[in-house]
Each structure stands twice: as structure tokens, then as C-alpha cells.
Write an enzyme that holds these catalytic residues in place. Structure first.
Site, mmCIF file in Angstrom:
data_model
loop_
_atom_site.group_PDB
_atom_site.id
_atom_site.type_symbol
_atom_site.label_atom_id
_atom_site.label_comp_id
_atom_site.label_asym_id
_atom_site.label_seq_id
_atom_site.Cartn_x
_atom_site.Cartn_y
_atom_site.Cartn_z
ATOM 1 N N GLU A 40 0.856 -1.189 0.000
ATOM 2 C CA GLU A 40 0.000 0.000 0.000
ATOM 3 C C GLU A 40 0.901 1.250 0.000
ATOM 4 O O GLU A 40 1.928 1.270 0.688
ATOM 5 C CB GLU A 40 -0.832 -0.060 1.293
ATOM 6 C CG GLU A 40 -1.785 1.084 1.524
ATOM 7 C CD GLU A 40 -2.517 0.936 2.881
ATOM 8 O OE1 GLU A 40 -2.055 0.163 3.757
ATOM 9 O OE2 GLU A 40 -3.553 1.597 3.063
ATOM 10 N N LYS A 112 -9.509 2.029 -2.046
ATOM 11 C CA LYS A 112 -9.713 1.330 -0.762
ATOM 12 C C LYS A 112 -11.094 1.611 -0.170
ATOM 13 O O LYS A 112 -11.479 2.765 0.012
ATOM 14 C CB LYS A 112 -8.615 1.753 0.214
ATOM 15 C CG LYS A 112 -8.587 0.985 1.537
ATOM 16 C CD LYS A 112 -7.353 1.387 2.348
ATOM 17 C CE LYS A 112 -7.207 0.606 3.642
ATOM 18 N NZ LYS A 112 -5.985 0.989 4.381
ATOM 19 N N CYS A 145 -4.979 -3.496 2.594
ATOM 20 C CA CYS A 145 -4.697 -3.506 4.031
ATOM 21 C C CYS A 145 -5.946 -3.747 4.892
ATOM 22 O O CYS A 145 -6.466 -4.840 4.905
ATOM 23 C CB CYS A 145 -3.961 -2.214 4.428
ATOM 24 S SG CYS A 145 -2.955 -2.486 5.920
HETATM 25 C C1 ACM Z 1 -3.975 -0.001 7.138
HETATM 26 O O1 ACM Z 1 -5.059 -0.211 6.613
HETATM 27 N N1 ACM Z 1 -2.994 0.583 6.483
HETATM 28 C C2 ACM Z 1 -3.709 -0.419 8.511
#
Ligand code: ACM
Length: 268
Positions: A40, A112, A145
Site C-alpha cells: 500500500e 480502498k 490492508c
Molecule cells: C492499514 O489499513 N494501512 C492499517
């Protein structure tokens, strides 16, 4: 058809986008793979001071980071999934992942869905939902993530036909690597978590990341895992079609055994 899938576990320096991209690509070049997942926000680092700072570092999906990764992909015939801060339309900023195929073409950008903690200050919530894209002959679904803590993310991708879940990450909590084993077995898919190491040390605070990038199998095995504290890149051979077999026993199939009439609360 056997495929080599893996991760590039990097240690970015906050804000040094060009260096971070060049170093990550140098690491990736040492791995023989059909599909590589980068962390990420691998080009910018993570701990932003403000939304304004993300805006300054963000790039459009076809920006310089894409062009560098695209050249790597086409030169090495390696598909890439990589996390970056995306400058979208109308001043929107997303925590995104680009999916580049083995010819270097940008196939899709995922934004995301589940933002973690201060990401809610820095980014707009993703508006793409989840999709499955064929890369290097593999049906790949991407989640970023913290999406891991919502089992719905992986399930939607598996129901969409994903054989491999590509999971760019900047993990700060210690749970995800173990949880991704569960995501693998409960959906009978492979997963590739590409995490980063090191810390972002900023004048207003710091945050550390937990490494241990990994590839997991539908049989709930860890096929390869990186160290906690050092950059590392690795790939393993898998047969993605193993993920197409959802049978658990002679009488149990993971998908057709679901009793969706009792799951209404999940979408309420
Ligand atoms: C995250 O989602 N970077 C912990």
C-alpha cells in the site's frame, strides 16, 4: 497452468517518491514472477501530516509511478498490483491500487473501501467496490490492508471468481497475517499480502510497520513469508486453478452450501 506469484516488501522513505519507486523496481527485478504485489502507498510512505500533504504527493493513475511500473511489467512480462495515493477527479484523493498486466497496460484501479484511522482524514472513501481482473492468466482480486478485517471484502472477490487475492498493505496491527490464512481457507483462494517494513518518522509522530509479507494457499498454508524488519522480495509456484475447486468434502461445497436466506443482517 503453474504461475509464480509473490510480493515486494519494501522500506520506503516518506515523500521520496522517485527513490521509493526505483528501489522497489530494482528489488522486483531480482524475482522471477508472473504476478508481483507491492505494498500500500509504496511510493509515498504512509504517515501524512494532512490531507494537503497527500494532495501534493498524489498522482493520477497514469502518472509517473504507473509509467515506471508499466515499463517494468512489459520488460519482464510480470503483472503488478501496487498501492499509491491517487489524485482522482474533482479534487478527490484515494488510497488506491493499480492493476497492471504483463504487457504493461493499466487494467483497473481499486480505491480502498475501508479506511483505517487517520486515513479518514487524508483520503476520500473508495467508490469502486471490488472487481476481479485477469492478469498473467490469473483471476486476481484486490483489497487493500484494513479491508482484511471485513471478511466481506475477500468473500465478494472470491464470489466474483478471484483465484488470488492481491493485498497491498501497510500493516500496523499484528493480526492480519494470521487472519489472511483464514481468508484463504474460508474462500479457498490464494492470497498475497505485500507489507512494508521500517517506520515513518515525522516531526509530529511516528508509526512502524510489521513486515512478514506472505503468500497463502487455499489449504491454509503459508507458502512463503518475509522477515519482520528487512526488505524482501519472493515468489512461489502455484496452480491458480486449485482455487476453482470449492469442495470441502464429498457433500460440502463452500459456495453452494451457503444459506443466504439467513444472512440478511450482513447487508442490512
Ligand atoms: C492499514 O489499513 N494501512 C492499517
Amino acid at each position: 497452468m503453474i504461475r509464480r506469484i509473490g510480493y515486494v516488501q519494501t522500506e520506503p522513505v516518506f515523500g521520496r517518491v522517485r527513490d521509493n519507486v526505483d528501489r522497489a523496481i530494482a528489488m522486483a527485478s531480482s524475482v522471477d514472477a508472473d504476478l508481483l504485489v507491492f505494498p500500500e502507498l509504496f511510493n509515498t510512505g504512509y504517515l501524512f501530516e494532512s490531507r494537503r500533504e497527500v494532495e501534493d504527493l498524489a498522482e493520477p493513475a497514469d502518472g509517473r509511478t504507473f509509467r515506471s511500473l508499466s515499463a517494468f511489467a512489459s520488460e519482464t512480462s510480470t503483472a503488478v498490483v501496487a498501492g499509491f495515493a491517487e489524485r482522482g477527479e474533482g479534487g478527490k484523493i484515494y488510497n488506491s491500487a493499480m492493476m497492471i498486466d504483463e504487457t504493461g497496460d493499466l487494467r483497473w484501479v481499486y480505491r480502498k473501501t475501508h479506511l483505517f484511522d487517520r486515513e479518514k482524514i487524508w483520503f476520500d472513501p473508495g467508490d469502486t467496490g471490488f472487481s476481479v481482473v485477469e492478469l498473467a492468466g490469473i483471476r486476481v482480486g484486490v483489497m487493500i490492508c484494513f479491508d482484511w478485517i471485513f471478511p466481506e471484502s475477500a468473500r465478494v472477490l472470491a464470489l466474483g471468481g478471484a483465484q488470488v487475492l492481491a493485498h497491498p498493505a501497510n500493516l500496523v496491527l499484528p493480526y492480519a497475517q494470521t487472519a489472511m490464512l483464514t481468508r484463504s481457507v474460508e474462500n479457498r483462494v490464494f492470497t498475497v499480502t505485500a507489507n512494508r517494513v521500517g517506520s515513518d518518522e515525522r516531526p509530529f509522530g511516528s508509526i512502524s510497520f510489521t513486515g512478514r509479507s506472505q503468500v497463502t494457499s487455499p489449504g491454509m498454508e503459508v507458502l512463503v513469508m518475509g522477515p519482520r524488519d528487512r526488505p524482501h522480495a519472493s515468489a512461489v509456484e502455484v496452480d491458480p486453478s486449485e482455487a476453482d475447486d470449492k469442495s470441502i468434502t464429498e457433500r460440502n461445497d463452500l459456495f453452494s452450501d451457503r444459506r443466504v436466506e439467513f444472512y440478511g443482517a450482513l447487508v442490512g
